[in-house]
Scaffold this motif. Structure first.
Motif, PDB file in Angstrom:
ATOM      1  N   SER A 242      -6.058  -0.977  -2.299  1.00 25.55           N
ATOM      2  CA  SER A 242      -6.909  -0.649  -3.448  1.00 25.55           C
ATOM      3  C   SER A 242      -6.934  -1.785  -4.462  1.00 25.55           C
ATOM      4  O   SER A 242      -7.949  -2.017  -5.127  1.00 25.55           O
ATOM      5  CB  SER A 242      -6.424   0.640  -4.111  1.00 25.55           C
ATOM      6  OG  SER A 242      -5.167   0.460  -4.735  1.00 25.55           O
ATOM      7  N   GLU A 243      -5.828  -2.515  -4.598  1.00 25.66           N
ATOM      8  CA  GLU A 243      -5.774  -3.644  -5.511  1.00 25.66           C
ATOM      9  C   GLU A 243      -6.681  -4.783  -5.042  1.00 25.66           C
ATOM     10  O   GLU A 243      -7.330  -5.445  -5.855  1.00 25.66           O
ATOM     11  CB  GLU A 243      -4.334  -4.156  -5.636  1.00 25.66           C
ATOM     12  CG  GLU A 243      -3.491  -3.426  -6.649  1.00 25.66           C
ATOM     13  CD  GLU A 243      -3.984  -3.669  -8.068  1.00 25.66           C
ATOM     14  OE1 GLU A 243      -3.651  -4.710  -8.652  1.00 25.66           O
ATOM     15  OE2 GLU A 243      -4.726  -2.817  -8.586  1.00 25.66           O
ATOM     16  N   ILE A 244      -6.731  -4.999  -3.730  1.00 26.40           N
ATOM     17  CA  ILE A 244      -7.634  -6.016  -3.192  1.00 26.40           C
ATOM     18  C   ILE A 244      -9.078  -5.675  -3.528  1.00 26.40           C
ATOM     19  O   ILE A 244      -9.865  -6.538  -3.930  1.00 26.40           O
ATOM     20  CB  ILE A 244      -7.437  -6.150  -1.663  1.00 26.40           C
ATOM     21  CG1 ILE A 244      -6.084  -6.798  -1.361  1.00 26.40           C
ATOM     22  CG2 ILE A 244      -8.569  -6.954  -1.031  1.00 26.40           C
ATOM     23  CD1 ILE A 244      -5.745  -6.860   0.105  1.00 26.40           C
ATOM     24  N   GLU A 245      -9.424  -4.392  -3.380  1.00 27.36           N
ATOM     25  CA  GLU A 245     -10.786  -3.973  -3.709  1.00 27.36           C
ATOM     26  C   GLU A 245     -11.059  -4.136  -5.203  1.00 27.36           C
ATOM     27  O   GLU A 245     -12.131  -4.609  -5.597  1.00 27.36           O
ATOM     28  CB  GLU A 245     -10.998  -2.521  -3.289  1.00 27.36           C
ATOM     29  CG  GLU A 245     -12.419  -2.024  -3.520  1.00 27.36           C
ATOM     30  CD  GLU A 245     -12.649  -0.626  -2.995  1.00 27.36           C
ATOM     31  OE1 GLU A 245     -13.824  -0.194  -2.992  1.00 27.36           O
ATOM     32  OE2 GLU A 245     -11.673   0.026  -2.595  1.00 27.36           O
ATOM     33  N   ARG A 246     -10.088  -3.753  -6.041  1.00 23.46           N
ATOM     34  CA  ARG A 246     -10.271  -3.884  -7.485  1.00 23.46           C
ATOM     35  C   ARG A 246     -10.465  -5.343  -7.884  1.00 23.46           C
ATOM     36  O   ARG A 246     -11.368  -5.682  -8.660  1.00 23.46           O
ATOM     37  CB  ARG A 246      -9.051  -3.315  -8.221  1.00 23.46           C
ATOM     38  CG  ARG A 246      -9.144  -3.389  -9.745  1.00 23.46           C
ATOM     39  CD  ARG A 246      -7.848  -2.945 -10.388  1.00 23.46           C
ATOM     40  NE  ARG A 246      -6.769  -3.887 -10.178  1.00 23.46           N
ATOM     41  CZ  ARG A 246      -6.559  -4.964 -10.930  1.00 23.46           C
ATOM     42  NH1 ARG A 246      -7.377  -5.253 -11.932  1.00 23.46           N
ATOM     43  NH2 ARG A 246      -5.526  -5.761 -10.675  1.00 23.46           N
ATOM     44  N   LYS A 247      -9.635  -6.218  -7.347  1.00 21.42           N
ATOM     45  CA  LYS A 247      -9.738  -7.640  -7.684  1.00 21.42           C
ATOM     46  C   LYS A 247     -11.066  -8.231  -7.206  1.00 21.42           C
ATOM     47  O   LYS A 247     -11.662  -9.065  -7.888  1.00 21.42           O
ATOM     48  CB  LYS A 247      -8.572  -8.414  -7.056  1.00 21.42           C
ATOM     49  CG  LYS A 247      -7.221  -8.116  -7.677  1.00 21.42           C
ATOM     50  CD  LYS A 247      -6.137  -8.929  -6.996  1.00 21.42           C
ATOM     51  CE  LYS A 247      -4.772  -8.676  -7.590  1.00 21.42           C
ATOM     52  NZ  LYS A 247      -3.720  -9.494  -6.940  1.00 21.42           N
ATOM     53  N   SER A 248     -11.515  -7.796  -6.023  1.00 19.35           N
ATOM     54  CA  SER A 248     -12.759  -8.347  -5.480  1.00 19.35           C
ATOM     55  C   SER A 248     -13.946  -8.032  -6.385  1.00 19.35           C
ATOM     56  O   SER A 248     -14.853  -8.852  -6.520  1.00 19.35           O
ATOM     57  CB  SER A 248     -13.003  -7.812  -4.067  1.00 19.35           C
ATOM     58  OG  SER A 248     -13.327  -6.436  -4.083  1.00 19.35           O
ATOM     59  N   TYR A 249     -13.937  -6.861  -7.020  1.00 17.72           N
ATOM     60  CA  TYR A 249     -15.035  -6.493  -7.912  1.00 17.72           C
ATOM     61  C   TYR A 249     -15.140  -7.451  -9.095  1.00 17.72           C
ATOM     62  O   TYR A 249     -16.229  -7.679  -9.625  1.00 17.72           O
ATOM     63  CB  TYR A 249     -14.843  -5.059  -8.414  1.00 17.72           C
ATOM     64  CG  TYR A 249     -15.450  -4.005  -7.526  1.00 17.72           C
ATOM     65  CD1 TYR A 249     -14.991  -3.837  -6.216  1.00 17.72           C
ATOM     66  CD2 TYR A 249     -16.466  -3.178  -7.960  1.00 17.72           C
ATOM     67  CE1 TYR A 249     -15.531  -2.875  -5.388  1.00 17.72           C
ATOM     68  CE2 TYR A 249     -17.010  -2.204  -7.135  1.00 17.72           C
ATOM     69  CZ  TYR A 249     -16.539  -2.056  -5.851  1.00 17.72           C
ATOM     70  OH  TYR A 249     -17.077  -1.106  -5.024  1.00 17.72           O
ATOM     71  N   ASN A 250     -13.996  -7.997  -9.530  1.00 21.22           N
ATOM     72  CA  ASN A 250     -13.965  -8.883 -10.696  1.00 21.22           C
ATOM     73  C   ASN A 250     -14.177 -10.349 -10.345  1.00 21.22           C
ATOM     74  O   ASN A 250     -14.198 -11.199 -11.239  1.00 21.22           O
ATOM     75  CB  ASN A 250     -12.613  -8.756 -11.420  1.00 21.22           C
ATOM     76  CG  ASN A 250     -12.328  -7.353 -11.888  1.00 21.22           C
ATOM     77  OD1 ASN A 250     -13.237  -6.618 -12.238  1.00 21.22           O
ATOM     78  ND2 ASN A 250     -11.056  -6.970 -11.894  1.00 21.22           N
ATOM     79  N   THR A 251     -14.311 -10.669  -9.056  1.00 24.47           N
ATOM     80  CA  THR A 251     -14.239 -12.052  -8.592  1.00 24.47           C
ATOM     81  C   THR A 251     -15.609 -12.697  -8.413  1.00 24.47           C
ATOM     82  O   THR A 251     -16.526 -12.088  -7.856  1.00 24.47           O
ATOM     83  CB  THR A 251     -13.478 -12.112  -7.244  1.00 24.47           C
ATOM     84  OG1 THR A 251     -12.150 -11.615  -7.439  1.00 24.47           O
ATOM     85  CG2 THR A 251     -13.412 -13.531  -6.717  1.00 24.47           C
ATOM     86  N   ILE A 252     -15.729 -13.930  -8.893  1.00 25.21           N
ATOM     87  CA  ILE A 252     -16.845 -14.800  -8.503  1.00 25.21           C
ATOM     88  C   ILE A 252     -16.362 -15.558  -7.276  1.00 25.21           C
ATOM     89  O   ILE A 252     -15.531 -16.469  -7.379  1.00 25.21           O
ATOM     90  CB  ILE A 252     -17.241 -15.764  -9.635  1.00 25.21           C
ATOM     91  CG1 ILE A 252     -17.733 -14.979 -10.849  1.00 25.21           C
ATOM     92  CG2 ILE A 252     -18.327 -16.725  -9.163  1.00 25.21           C
ATOM     93  CD1 ILE A 252     -18.120 -15.845 -12.034  1.00 25.21           C
ATOM     94  N   LEU A 253     -16.853 -15.187  -6.109  1.00 23.83           N
ATOM     95  CA  LEU A 253     -16.276 -15.658  -4.857  1.00 23.83           C
ATOM     96  C   LEU A 253     -16.316 -17.169  -4.716  1.00 23.83           C
ATOM     97  O   LEU A 253     -15.348 -17.785  -4.264  1.00 23.83           O
ATOM     98  CB  LEU A 253     -16.990 -15.004  -3.675  1.00 23.83           C
ATOM     99  CG  LEU A 253     -16.419 -15.342  -2.301  1.00 23.83           C
ATOM    100  CD1 LEU A 253     -14.970 -14.914  -2.188  1.00 23.83           C
ATOM    101  CD2 LEU A 253     -17.251 -14.699  -1.202  1.00 23.83           C
ATOM    102  N   ASP A 254     -17.430 -17.794  -5.086  1.00 27.05           N
ATOM    103  CA  ASP A 254     -17.531 -19.247  -4.920  1.00 27.05           C
ATOM    104  C   ASP A 254     -16.467 -19.992  -5.706  1.00 27.05           C
ATOM    105  O   ASP A 254     -16.035 -21.079  -5.302  1.00 27.05           O
ATOM    106  CB  ASP A 254     -18.922 -19.725  -5.330  1.00 27.05           C
ATOM    107  CG  ASP A 254     -19.967 -19.447  -4.258  1.00 27.05           C
ATOM    108  OD1 ASP A 254     -19.560 -19.051  -3.150  1.00 27.05           O
ATOM    109  OD2 ASP A 254     -21.167 -19.611  -4.522  1.00 27.05           O
ATOM    110  N   GLU A 255     -16.040 -19.443  -6.834  1.00 24.99           N
ATOM    111  CA  GLU A 255     -14.971 -20.072  -7.608  1.00 24.99           C
ATOM    112  C   GLU A 255     -13.661 -20.054  -6.826  1.00 24.99           C
ATOM    113  O   GLU A 255     -12.931 -21.042  -6.789  1.00 24.99           O
ATOM    114  CB  GLU A 255     -14.795 -19.357  -8.948  1.00 24.99           C
ATOM    115  CG  GLU A 255     -15.845 -19.680  -9.972  1.00 24.99           C
ATOM    116  CD  GLU A 255     -15.783 -21.142 -10.396  1.00 24.99           C
ATOM    117  OE1 GLU A 255     -14.853 -21.524 -11.111  1.00 24.99           O
ATOM    118  OE2 GLU A 255     -16.666 -21.897  -9.979  1.00 24.99           O
ATOM    119  N   THR A 256     -13.376 -18.918  -6.199  1.00 19.03           N
ATOM    120  CA  THR A 256     -12.149 -18.815  -5.409  1.00 19.03           C
ATOM    121  C   THR A 256     -12.237 -19.687  -4.160  1.00 19.03           C
ATOM    122  O   THR A 256     -11.264 -20.356  -3.789  1.00 19.03           O
ATOM    123  CB  THR A 256     -11.901 -17.354  -5.008  1.00 19.03           C
ATOM    124  OG1 THR A 256     -11.906 -16.532  -6.177  1.00 19.03           O
ATOM    125  CG2 THR A 256     -10.558 -17.206  -4.316  1.00 19.03           C
TER     126      THR A 256
END
Length: 331
Positions: A160-174
């Motif tokens: 669930s934490e992975i899903e929560r973090k993914s919602y907040n993430t700009i993927l290209d930055e990571t």
């Protein structure tokens, strides 16, 4: 501080994609050419090299999980748990436990074909790489850390934490952080020209990556703490890949061509639990039909580490849990 960065996060993109899909459920055929985006650039190299250098062997099984499903239903219905246990969580925990019996499948292999030398490093923790579907429909491997030492509740919370973090993430930055790490690795391995070429193509010419505006990127880095977004260590091959194909496709079938990614030695895939009619022999010797729940499971491994006997301990442990799943209630 404004919140312009939110329009570039995966959570926002997921909402936008859902609305667009609901508005237009049939897509028109239209010929067009697109340069590879950062995600395809980041994964393409690893996938290509892995396919070219890893001789894959595998084992495919359709397991009778009728008893296991009964245990899962008990776990899923347990309202005292802090987070609902999904079948995906249960299987991640089960496979992690099985890997303890076959540590060669939770290892990193470095191999030089030129002089046939290499090292096999058995990893001290199980870092599960889980392919996750992104809002644009593509997949990316996200890492579930220290899966071998987690209880079922801890595993559910980590997912669930992975899903929560993914919602907040700009993927290209990571992915940019991941790309920097991999370019430095190429340089250390003596492939400086390749690292330079990769870097140039990402920022110059028709194949350059389209990042969010600099102001938005700075805002994002300040507003979202590292513990609230996906970071470079959350993306990658981990120590083993476990893929839940059943969350994508509900029909019958097995995964037989999933690549084993360097430097890992194995990938495990499982499908959707299905009800099937099976013939069995009764005590009086007569044949009869009964409905059982089946689960397709595929295990692929780098044949350079050995042969089928090396994965038998994993299979034996899996048979134990599937045949006598009550012990899982104590996880």
């Amino acid at each position: 501080m404004s919140e312009n960065y939110k329009e570039y996060t995966l959570g926002y993109q997921r909402g936008e994609r859902k609305e667009a899909f609901n508005e237009k459920k049939i897509y028109e055929l239209k010929e067009n050419e697109q340069s590879l985006d950062f995600l395809r650039k980041a994964t393409g190299y690893t996938l290509t090299i892995s396919q070219q250098t890893i001789p894959v062997a595998g084992f495919v099984r359709e397991a009778d999980v009728t008893k296991l499903w009964e245990v899962y239903e008990k776990l899923s219905a347990d309202t005292s748990r802090p987070i609902k246990i999904t079948f995906n969580t249960l299987m991640l925990r089960l496979f992690a436990e099985c890997l303890k019996s076959a540590p060669i499948l939770n290892a990193h292999l470095k191999y030089k074909p030129f002089n046939a030398t290499g090292t096999l490093t058995y990893k001290g923790s199980i870092e599960v790489s889980m392919p996750v579907i992104l809002p644009n429909g593509r997949m990316i491997p996200l890492v579930l850390h220290d899966a071998g030492n987690k209880t079922l509740d801890e595993m559910a919370f980590a997912v669930s934490e992975i899903e929560r973090k993914s919602y907040n993430t700009i993927l290209d930055e990571t992915l940019y952080d991941v790309a920097k790490q991999r370019m430095f690795l190429l340089v250390r391995q003596g492939h400086a020209l390749q690292a330079i070429a990769t870097g140039i193509s990402s920022f110059i010419g028709k194949h350059k990556v389209k990042f969010a505006p600099p102001k938005v990127r700075r805002e994002y880095r300040k507003a979202v703490k590292p513990e609230d977004r996906l970071c470079a260590e959350d993306i990658g091959e981990g120590t083993v890949c476990i893929s839940d194909l059943g969350s994508i496709y509900s029909g019958k079938g097995f995964a037989t061509t999933s690549p084993v990614l360097q430097p890992t030695t194995a990938v495990i895939a499982f499908g959707r639990v299905l009800d099937e009619e099976k013939v069995y022999k009764k005590e009086d010797g007569q044949l009869d039909l009964k409905t059982v729940k089946t689960l397709p499971i595929t295990i692929l491994f780098d044949h350079k580490i050995g042969g089928f006997p090396d994965i038998v301990p994993f299979l034996n442990k899996m048979d134990e849990f599937i045949g006598n799943p009550e012990q899982i209630l104590n996880w």
